[in-house]
Scaffold this active site. Structure first.
Site, PDB file in Angstrom:
ATOM      1  N   LYS A  90      50.788  19.154  46.561  1.00  0.00           N
ATOM      2  CA  LYS A  90      49.331  19.175  46.709  1.00  0.00           C
ATOM      3  C   LYS A  90      48.841  20.580  46.439  1.00  0.00           C
ATOM      4  O   LYS A  90      49.366  21.545  46.998  1.00  0.00           O
ATOM      5  CB  LYS A  90      48.962  18.760  48.148  1.00  0.00           C
ATOM      6  CG  LYS A  90      47.461  18.683  48.374  1.00  0.00           C
ATOM      7  CD  LYS A  90      46.888  17.363  47.921  1.00  0.00           C
ATOM      8  CE  LYS A  90      45.382  17.397  47.743  1.00  0.00           C
ATOM      9  NZ  LYS A  90      44.946  17.928  46.413  1.00  0.00           N
ATOM     10  N   GLN A 111      50.761  27.957  48.649  1.00  0.00           N
ATOM     11  CA  GLN A 111      50.298  26.616  49.026  1.00  0.00           C
ATOM     12  C   GLN A 111      51.303  25.903  49.947  1.00  0.00           C
ATOM     13  O   GLN A 111      50.911  25.113  50.805  1.00  0.00           O
ATOM     14  CB  GLN A 111      50.063  25.796  47.751  1.00  0.00           C
ATOM     15  CG  GLN A 111      49.140  24.610  47.923  1.00  0.00           C
ATOM     16  CD  GLN A 111      47.659  24.971  47.869  1.00  0.00           C
ATOM     17  OE1 GLN A 111      47.241  25.732  47.020  1.00  0.00           O
ATOM     18  NE2 GLN A 111      46.871  24.428  48.780  1.00  0.00           N
ATOM     19  N   LYS A 114      50.492  27.260  53.433  1.00  0.00           N
ATOM     20  CA  LYS A 114      49.133  26.859  53.795  1.00  0.00           C
ATOM     21  C   LYS A 114      49.106  25.379  54.184  1.00  0.00           C
ATOM     22  O   LYS A 114      48.569  24.998  55.225  1.00  0.00           O
ATOM     23  CB  LYS A 114      48.209  27.090  52.599  1.00  0.00           C
ATOM     24  CG  LYS A 114      46.755  26.739  52.852  1.00  0.00           C
ATOM     25  CD  LYS A 114      45.926  26.637  51.564  1.00  0.00           C
ATOM     26  CE  LYS A 114      46.026  27.882  50.709  1.00  0.00           C
ATOM     27  NZ  LYS A 114      44.998  27.901  49.642  1.00  0.00           N
ATOM     28  N   LYS A 126      50.782  23.802  42.393  1.00  0.00           N
ATOM     29  CA  LYS A 126      49.589  24.409  41.783  1.00  0.00           C
ATOM     30  C   LYS A 126      49.701  24.269  40.275  1.00  0.00           C
ATOM     31  O   LYS A 126      50.803  24.191  39.741  1.00  0.00           O
ATOM     32  CB  LYS A 126      49.528  25.896  42.137  1.00  0.00           C
ATOM     33  CG  LYS A 126      48.169  26.512  41.909  1.00  0.00           C
ATOM     34  CD  LYS A 126      47.264  26.270  43.105  1.00  0.00           C
ATOM     35  CE  LYS A 126      45.852  26.738  42.888  1.00  0.00           C
ATOM     36  NZ  LYS A 126      45.084  26.721  44.140  1.00  0.00           N
ATOM     37  N   GLY A 165      40.586  20.915  42.775  1.00  0.00           N
ATOM     38  CA  GLY A 165      39.907  22.021  42.112  1.00  0.00           C
ATOM     39  C   GLY A 165      40.458  23.382  42.511  1.00  0.00           C
ATOM     40  O   GLY A 165      41.244  23.516  43.452  1.00  0.00           O
ATOM     41  N   ASP A 166      40.060  24.369  41.754  1.00  0.00           N
ATOM     42  CA  ASP A 166      40.305  25.793  42.061  1.00  0.00           C
ATOM     43  C   ASP A 166      39.348  26.561  41.136  1.00  0.00           C
ATOM     44  O   ASP A 166      38.376  25.969  40.648  1.00  0.00           O
ATOM     45  CB  ASP A 166      41.775  26.167  41.804  1.00  0.00           C
ATOM     46  CG  ASP A 166      42.143  27.527  42.403  1.00  0.00           C
ATOM     47  OD1 ASP A 166      42.361  27.591  43.632  1.00  0.00           O
ATOM     48  OD2 ASP A 166      42.189  28.536  41.674  1.00  0.00           O
ATOM     49  N   THR A 209      36.160  24.392  52.167  1.00  0.00           N
ATOM     50  CA  THR A 209      36.882  25.673  52.189  1.00  0.00           C
ATOM     51  C   THR A 209      36.006  26.754  52.823  1.00  0.00           C
ATOM     52  O   THR A 209      36.456  27.497  53.709  1.00  0.00           O
ATOM     53  CB  THR A 209      37.314  26.079  50.768  1.00  0.00           C
ATOM     54  OG1 THR A 209      37.948  24.964  50.145  1.00  0.00           O
ATOM     55  CG2 THR A 209      38.269  27.249  50.803  1.00  0.00           C
ATOM     56  N   ASN A 240      32.461  27.997  44.510  1.00  0.00           N
ATOM     57  CA  ASN A 240      32.516  26.959  45.549  1.00  0.00           C
ATOM     58  C   ASN A 240      32.788  27.545  46.932  1.00  0.00           C
ATOM     59  O   ASN A 240      32.083  27.239  47.902  1.00  0.00           O
ATOM     60  CB  ASN A 240      33.585  25.924  45.176  1.00  0.00           C
ATOM     61  CG  ASN A 240      33.804  24.907  46.272  1.00  0.00           C
ATOM     62  OD1 ASN A 240      34.721  25.038  47.069  1.00  0.00           O
ATOM     63  ND2 ASN A 240      32.929  23.914  46.352  1.00  0.00           N
ATOM     64  N   SER A 381      41.153  17.874  51.642  1.00  0.00           N
ATOM     65  CA  SER A 381      41.751  17.074  50.566  1.00  0.00           C
ATOM     66  C   SER A 381      42.710  16.033  51.154  1.00  0.00           C
ATOM     67  O   SER A 381      42.749  14.883  50.702  1.00  0.00           O
ATOM     68  CB  SER A 381      42.528  17.974  49.604  1.00  0.00           C
ATOM     69  OG  SER A 381      41.660  18.611  48.704  1.00  0.00           O
TER      70      SER A 381
HETATM   71  P1  NDP Z   1      34.939  28.998  41.520  1.00  0.00           P
HETATM   72  O1  NDP Z   1      35.375  28.921  40.100  1.00  0.00           O
HETATM   73  O2  NDP Z   1      33.997  28.013  42.049  1.00  0.00           O
HETATM   74  O3  NDP Z   1      34.309  30.440  41.807  1.00  0.00           O
HETATM   75  C1  NDP Z   1      35.024  31.605  41.579  1.00  0.00           C
HETATM   76  C2  NDP Z   1      34.099  32.794  41.750  1.00  0.00           C
HETATM   77  O4  NDP Z   1      34.841  33.991  41.664  1.00  0.00           O
HETATM   78  C3  NDP Z   1      33.046  32.865  40.654  1.00  0.00           C
HETATM   79  O5  NDP Z   1      31.890  33.472  41.168  1.00  0.00           O
HETATM   80  C4  NDP Z   1      33.712  33.744  39.605  1.00  0.00           C
HETATM   81  O6  NDP Z   1      32.802  34.428  38.772  1.00  0.00           O
HETATM   82  C5  NDP Z   1      34.492  34.705  40.472  1.00  0.00           C
HETATM   83  N1  NDP Z   1      35.740  35.104  39.803  1.00  0.00           N
HETATM   84  C6  NDP Z   1      36.774  34.314  39.449  1.00  0.00           C
HETATM   85  N2  NDP Z   1      37.720  35.019  38.835  1.00  0.00           N
HETATM   86  C7  NDP Z   1      37.280  36.280  38.795  1.00  0.00           C
HETATM   87  C8  NDP Z   1      37.822  37.478  38.285  1.00  0.00           C
HETATM   88  N3  NDP Z   1      39.017  37.515  37.682  1.00  0.00           N
HETATM   89  N4  NDP Z   1      37.100  38.612  38.430  1.00  0.00           N
HETATM   90  C9  NDP Z   1      35.895  38.576  39.025  1.00  0.00           C
HETATM   91  N5  NDP Z   1      35.305  37.474  39.533  1.00  0.00           N
HETATM   92  C10 NDP Z   1      36.007  36.342  39.416  1.00  0.00           C
HETATM   93  O7  NDP Z   1      36.292  29.031  42.367  1.00  0.00           O
HETATM   94  P2  NDP Z   1      36.489  28.762  43.941  1.00  0.00           P
HETATM   95  O8  NDP Z   1      35.313  29.253  44.686  1.00  0.00           O
HETATM   96  O9  NDP Z   1      36.944  27.384  44.089  1.00  0.00           O
HETATM   97  O10 NDP Z   1      37.761  29.692  44.248  1.00  0.00           O
HETATM   98  C11 NDP Z   1      37.632  31.033  44.711  1.00  0.00           C
HETATM   99  C12 NDP Z   1      38.928  31.465  45.371  1.00  0.00           C
HETATM  100  O11 NDP Z   1      39.203  30.614  46.484  1.00  0.00           O
HETATM  101  C13 NDP Z   1      40.178  31.401  44.492  1.00  0.00           C
HETATM  102  O12 NDP Z   1      41.062  32.432  44.887  1.00  0.00           O
HETATM  103  C14 NDP Z   1      40.783  30.054  44.852  1.00  0.00           C
HETATM  104  O13 NDP Z   1      42.163  30.017  44.596  1.00  0.00           O
HETATM  105  C15 NDP Z   1      40.496  30.035  46.347  1.00  0.00           C
HETATM  106  N6  NDP Z   1      40.490  28.737  47.018  1.00  0.00           N
HETATM  107  C16 NDP Z   1      39.720  27.711  46.564  1.00  0.00           C
HETATM  108  C17 NDP Z   1      39.699  26.516  47.253  1.00  0.00           C
HETATM  109  C18 NDP Z   1      38.819  25.387  46.863  1.00  0.00           C
HETATM  110  O14 NDP Z   1      38.810  24.379  47.572  1.00  0.00           O
HETATM  111  N7  NDP Z   1      38.049  25.480  45.790  1.00  0.00           N
HETATM  112  C19 NDP Z   1      40.549  26.300  48.424  1.00  0.00           C
HETATM  113  C20 NDP Z   1      41.267  27.465  48.859  1.00  0.00           C
HETATM  114  C21 NDP Z   1      41.241  28.622  48.149  1.00  0.00           C
HETATM  115  P3  NDP Z   1      31.982  33.673  37.625  1.00  0.00           P
HETATM  116  O15 NDP Z   1      30.882  32.931  38.334  1.00  0.00           O
HETATM  117  O16 NDP Z   1      31.479  34.741  36.719  1.00  0.00           O
HETATM  118  O17 NDP Z   1      32.945  32.741  36.975  1.00  0.00           O
HETATM  119  O1  2IT Z   2      43.981  26.967  46.982  1.00  0.00           O
HETATM  120  C1  2IT Z   2      43.709  25.851  47.453  1.00  0.00           C
HETATM  121  O2  2IT Z   2      44.084  25.515  48.579  1.00  0.00           O
HETATM  122  C2  2IT Z   2      42.897  24.935  46.651  1.00  0.00           C
HETATM  123  N1  2IT Z   2      42.472  25.297  45.564  1.00  0.00           N
HETATM  124  C3  2IT Z   2      42.601  23.550  47.155  1.00  0.00           C
HETATM  125  C4  2IT Z   2      43.782  22.651  46.942  1.00  0.00           C
HETATM  126  C5  2IT Z   2      43.562  21.202  47.259  1.00  0.00           C
HETATM  127  O3  2IT Z   2      44.484  20.428  46.958  1.00  0.00           O
HETATM  128  O4  2IT Z   2      42.524  20.821  47.796  1.00  0.00           O
END
Ligand code: NDP
Ligand code: 2IT
Length: 449
Positions: A90, A111, A114, A126, A165-166, A209, A240, A381
Site C-alpha cells: 500500500k 511506508q 508508517k 510506492k 495519490g502522492d 493527510t 493536497n 486509504s
Molecule cells: P501535491 O502534488 O498535491 O502537492 C505538492 C506541493 O508541493 C505542491 O505545492 C508542489 O508545488 C510542491 N512541490 C512538490 N515538489 C516540489 C519540489 N521538488 N520543490 C518545490 N516544491 C515542490 O502533493 P501532496 O500534497 O499529496 O504531497 C506532499 C507531500 O506529502 C509529499 O512529500 C508526499 O509524499 C507527502 N504525503 C502525501 C500524502 C497524500 O495523501 N497525498 C500522504 C502522506 C504523505 P507545485 O504546486 O508548483 O507543483
Molecule cells: O505517502 C503516503 O503515505 C501517501 N502518499 C498515501 C498513500 C496511500 O496509500 O494512501
C-alpha cells in the site's frame, strides 16, 4: 562491527547513487539500534535487517504515450513492492520529473513503518514515474495514465497491491488509472484509494493527510502542556497535504502565515485565505504569484524557499513542512530555533534533513517524523479499502472520528515506545521502534520468505 553498522554499510555498497534511500535507511536503523542490540543474535540469524531493507519486488517499466502534437513521449515507470508482512502493498504513486529509483525506494521503505504505525493491515509500497503533469492537457494526462496502468495492472489487486495519490497524482489521475485497470482486468474492486466519491472513494480521504497531521500535532502539543489554539504556523507546499493542513489548523484556532509551491513562497501576515489558495492551486492549477496578485496583504517571494533566508525564517510557533523531501535544512532549523519555534511535524515524507532533525531535537523542539505525522492519509486509504470490501460508505463524521482516534493512538504509541527504551521525547526513535517491532514480529512468524 555491530549488526546495524554492517547492514548500513551493505545498503550503501549495494545501492550506489541512491542518496535518498540511504538517508531513509540510516534514520530508521540508527534509531532502532537499541532494539536490535538487545536481540542481535536472533535478528542476525534470520537476516531480518537485510530482508527489511531489500524490496520484495521492484517493477521498472517503459511508459510510452502520444502528446497533443502527435509526438511519442517515453517515461520511466516504477512500482516498488517493499514489504507485505502485515498486509497487501500500500502506498502512493508520485508523478514528478525528479522521480527515480532512489526516491521511490526511500518512499517505499518509509511506508513500511508508517503503515505499521496505523495499526491497520497494510504493507509498504510506492511507485510513480518521471512524468511532469504540469502544463499537460487532460487528454495527455489520460494518455499517460492509461499507458502506465496498461503495464502495471498485472501486479495490482485489491488484496495484492493498492496504489493511491502522492505528488502530482490526485483525483483526476486516480480516476484515469482506475478506469484503465477496470478495462484491462474486468474487475470492479477497491484496487486504488483516493477514488472519486461516485465510484467507491471514501469521504474525508482528500482531507485525511492534512487533518491527521493537525490531530497528531495538537495531541503532541497537548501532552507537552501546550495548546495549538492561538499558535502561528508556517506551512510549506500548496498541494493536497498543505491545503487541508491549513484548513484544520484554522479550524483549531491557529493562524497559518506561509505556503509555497515549486515557483516560490507566500508570507501572508493576516493568515492564509484558504478559499483563494484553493481557487489558485486546485481549480486554476496556477502559480502562487496569482495568490499574491489577488491579496494585497500577502508577499510573494519567487525562487527557493528553503536552505536559509526563505520561508522557515518567518517567526512562528510551529512548522509543518508539507511539500517534498529535504526541504528543511540545517540553516532553516537554526532559523526556526532562533525564532522560538516549539514544534515541527512533517506532513511531507522526509522533508527535514538528518542534520536539521538532530539540531531541532538537541534544541528542545518537539519533532514528529512524517511516518507518524502524515500517516492519516494512508490510514484513511485503509478505511476506504474496508468500505470497498464491505460494499458500503461511511459518513464523513465517522471517517473523520476514526482518523482522529488513529492519529491520537499513533502519537501515544510512539511516545510510549520512546519512553520504554529510555529515549523520552525522541519521537523519531519512538516511531521507528514502534513501526519496526510489529513488522519484525510478523516477518519472524512467517519464516524466511
Ligand atoms: P501535491 O502534488 O498535491 O502537492 C505538492 C506541493 O508541493 C505542491 O505545492 C508542489 O508545488 C510542491 N512541490 C512538490 N515538489 C516540489 C519540489 N521538488 N520543490 C518545490 N516544491 C515542490 O502533493 P501532496 O500534497 O499529496 O504531497 C506532499 C507531500 O506529502 C509529499 O512529500 C508526499 O509524499 C507527502 N504525503 C502525501 C500524502 C497524500 O495523501 N497525498 C500522504 C502522506 C504523505 P507545485 O504546486 O508548483 O507543483
Ligand atoms: O505517502 C503516503 O503515505 C501517501 N502518499 C498515501 C498513500 C496511500 O496509500 O494512501
Amino acid at each position: 562491527m555491530s549488526y546495524v553498522d554492517e547492514v548500513l554499510q551493505m545498503v550503501v555498497e549495494k545501492n550506489p547513487a541512491q542518496p535518498e534511500f540511504h538517508q531513509a535507511v540510516k534514520e530508521v536503523l540508527e534509531s532502532i539500534r537499541v532494539v536490535i542490540d538487545q536481540n542481535e543474535e536472533v535478528y542476525r540469524r534470520d537476516a531480518l535487517l537485510e530482508r527489511i531493507v531489500t524490496p520484495e519486488r521492484q517493477i521498472l517499466f517503459r511508459v510510452p504515450w502520444v502528446d497533443d502534437k502527435g509526438n511519442v513521449q517515453v517515461n520511466n515507470g516504477y512500482r516498488v513492492q517493499f514489504n507485505s508482512a502485515i498486509g497487501p502493498y500500500k502506498g502512493g504513486l508520485r508523478l514528478h520529473p525528479s522521480v527515480n529509483l532512489s526516491i521511490i525506494k526511500f518512499l517505499g521503505f518509509e511506508q513500511i513503518f508508517k503503515n505499521s504505525l496505523t495499526g491497520l493491515m497494510i504493507g509498504g509500497g510506492k511507485g510513480g514515474a518521471d512524468f511532469d503533469p504540469k502544463g499537460k492537457s487532460d487528454r495527455e494526462i489520460m494518455a499517460f495514465c492509461q499507458s502506465f496502468i496498461s503495464e502495471l495492472y498485472k501486479y495490482l489487486g485489491a488484496n495484492t497491491d493498492v496504489p493511491a495519490g502522492d505528488i502530482g497524482t490526485g483525483a483526476r489521475e486516480i480516476g484515469y488509472m482506475y478506469g484503465q485497470y477496470k478495462k484491462m482486468t474486468g474487475l470492479y474492486e477497491g484496487v486504488f484509494t483516493g477514488k472519486g466519491l461516485s465510484y467507491g472513494g471514501s469521504l474525508a480521504r482528500k482531507e485525511a493527510t492534512g487533518f491527521g497531521l493537525l490531530y497528531l500535532t495538537a495531541e503532541m502539543l497537548k501532552c507537552n502542556g501546550k495548546d495549538i489554539a492561538g499558535k502561528t504556523i508556517a506551512v510549506s507546499g500548496a498541494g493536497n497535504v498543505a491545503i487541508y493542513a491549513i484548513k484544520k489548523a484554522q479550524q483549531l484556532g491557529a493562524k497559518v502565515v506561509t505556503c509555497s509551491d515549486s515557483t516560490g513562497w507566500i508570507y501572508d501576515p493576516e493568515g492564509i485565505d484558504l478559499d483563494l489558495l484553493r481557487e489558485v492551486k486546485e481549480n486554476k492549477r496556477a502559480r502562487l504569484d496569482a495568490y499574491a496578485a489577488a491579496r494585497p496583504c500577502a508577499q510573494y517571494h519567487a525562487g527557493k524557499y528553503f536552505g536559509g533566508g526563505g520561508l522557515w525564517n518567518v517567526k512562528v510557533d510551529v512548522a509543518l513542512p508539507c511539500a517534498t523531501q529535504n526541504e528543511l535544512e540545517l540553516e532553516d532549523a537554526k532559523a526556526l530555533v532562533a525564532n522560538g519555534c516549539m514544534a515541527v511535524a512533517e506532513g511531507a515524507n522526509m522533508p527535514t534533513t538528518l542534520e536539521a532533525t538532530e539540531y531541532l531535537q538537541k534544541n528542545g523542539v518537539l519533532f514528529c517524523p512524517g511516518k507518524a505525522a502524515n500517516a492519516g492519509g494512508v490510514a484513511t486509504s485503509a478505511l476506504e479499502m474496508s468500505q470497498n470490501s464491505g460494499r458500503l460508505s461511511w459518513t464523513f463524521e465517522k471517517v473523520d472520528r476514526t482518523l482522529q482516534d488513529i492519529m491520537i493512538n499513533i502519537f501515544h504509541n510512539l511516545d510510549d515506545a520512546a519512553k520504554k527504551y529510555g529515549l523520552d521525547g525522541n519521537y523519531v526513535a519512538g516511531a521507528n521502534i514502534a513501526g519496526f517491532l510489529k513488522v519484525a514480529e510478523a516477518m519472524t512468524a512467517q519464516g524466511i520468505v
